[in-house]
Design a protein around this motif. Structure first.
Motif, short mmCIF file in Angstrom:
data_model
loop_
_atom_site.label_atom_id
_atom_site.label_comp_id
_atom_site.label_asym_id
_atom_site.label_seq_id
_atom_site.Cartn_x
_atom_site.Cartn_y
_atom_site.Cartn_z
N PRO A 94 2.95 4.03 -5.20
CA PRO A 94 2.38 4.28 -3.87
C PRO A 94 1.52 5.54 -3.83
O PRO A 94 1.74 6.49 -4.57
CB PRO A 94 3.62 4.44 -2.98
N GLY A 95 0.55 5.51 -2.93
CA GLY A 95 -0.29 6.69 -2.71
C GLY A 95 0.30 7.64 -1.70
O GLY A 95 0.00 8.84 -1.72
N GLU A 96 1.12 7.12 -0.79
CA GLU A 96 1.74 7.97 0.23
C GLU A 96 2.65 8.98 -0.46
O GLU A 96 3.45 8.62 -1.33
CB GLU A 96 2.53 7.09 1.20
N PRO A 97 2.56 10.28 -0.13
CA PRO A 97 3.23 11.32 -0.90
C PRO A 97 4.73 11.14 -1.08
O PRO A 97 5.25 11.30 -2.19
CB PRO A 97 2.90 12.60 -0.13
N ASP A 136 -0.70 -0.04 -5.05
CA ASP A 136 0.07 0.79 -4.13
C ASP A 136 1.52 0.33 -4.04
O ASP A 136 2.38 1.10 -3.63
CB ASP A 136 -0.57 0.77 -2.74
N ALA A 168 5.43 8.11 -3.28
CA ALA A 168 5.04 8.43 -4.65
C ALA A 168 6.09 9.31 -5.31
O ALA A 168 6.43 9.13 -6.49
CB ALA A 168 3.67 9.11 -4.68
N GLY A 172 -3.13 1.78 -12.34
CA GLY A 172 -4.40 2.22 -11.79
C GLY A 172 -5.58 1.41 -12.28
O GLY A 172 -6.54 1.17 -11.53
#
Length: 225
Positions: free
Chosen positions: A105-108, A101, A111, A94
């Motif tokens: 990853p930010g996608e649930p 990403d 992640a 971060g």
């Protein structure tokens, strides 16, 4: 103190820290190595400070002030002091990774897939191949049988997963791979053979081919492969 100063521009870095990150580590610790590996992959400047675990340096008041659990690794990044290898990986992603990403990853769903393998690194990996290696490395009287069995059960799952994708969660490396690499690569030191897992061995080679990869020191125990 061992010093590494990396200043080559990296596509995987937002900005250099104001001063080198200090990594308190043990060279034979896979937990320490995963942090050292990721620092190197991101091209970040850092200094290694070796903690003499045999002498109890991790139990001194000064070290316990950084990590009350008395465990390596710990990093100091300016005013930030942070313990726990997986937590450090998340922080470095971060704070410094341009391609954050990719690593986390930010996608649930993606992640969650990475988090699953971070949990594996703290669970089945730690209590399987890592424990088997510790028993051999420090000549502990404990039976290694349960740890070796757990290691093979884990590697069978990883072998199946790696038949579906080049890395643990997809076509590119993530924190899942960084967190699980070190103890998997050094499992033979705990008398856990990797011969039956060709996909896992190919995965290890793919990680070792990443730019700025740094190996963990090998110890002269256990099996060759």
């Amino acid at each position: 103190m061992n010093t590494t100063a990396t200043s080559t521009p990296s596509a995987g870095r937002k900005a250099l820290p104001a001063q080198p990150i200090t990594l308190y580590r043990s060279a034979i610790s896979g937990h320490s190595h995963r942090v050292e590996l990721f620092l190197s992959l991101l091209g970040l400047p850092f200094e290694r400070v070796d903690i003499d675990l045999a002498a109890g340096a991790h139990k001194t008041p000064a070290f316990l002030a950084m990590n009350a659990f008395g465990q390596v690794p710990v990093i100091q990044d300016g005013e930030v002091t942070l313990a726990d290898s997986n937590a450090i990986l998340v922080y470095l992603t971060g704070r410094y990774a341009v391609d954050a990403d990719q690593w986390l990853p930010g996608e649930p769903l993606a992640a969650a897939a990475v988090q699953r393998w971070l949990s594996v690194a703290a669970g089945q990996l730690a209590f399987g191949p890592a424990v088997a290696r510790v028993i051999q490395l420090f000549k502990r009287p404990d039976s290694p049988d349960a740890a070796v069995a757990r290691a093979h059960a884990l590697f069978a799952v990883m072998e199946q997963q790696l038949g579906q994708s080049a890395f643990l969660t997809g076509s590119t490396p993530t924190l899942a791979d960084i967190a699980n690499y070190s103890y998997a690569a050094h499992a033979p030191e705990g008398n856990v053979s990797l011969q039956a897992y060709p996909r896992l061995r190919a995965w290890l080679a793919r990680i070792e081919a990443l730019p700025r990869f740094v190996p963990m020191v090998k110890t002269p125990i256990g099996l060759a492969v």
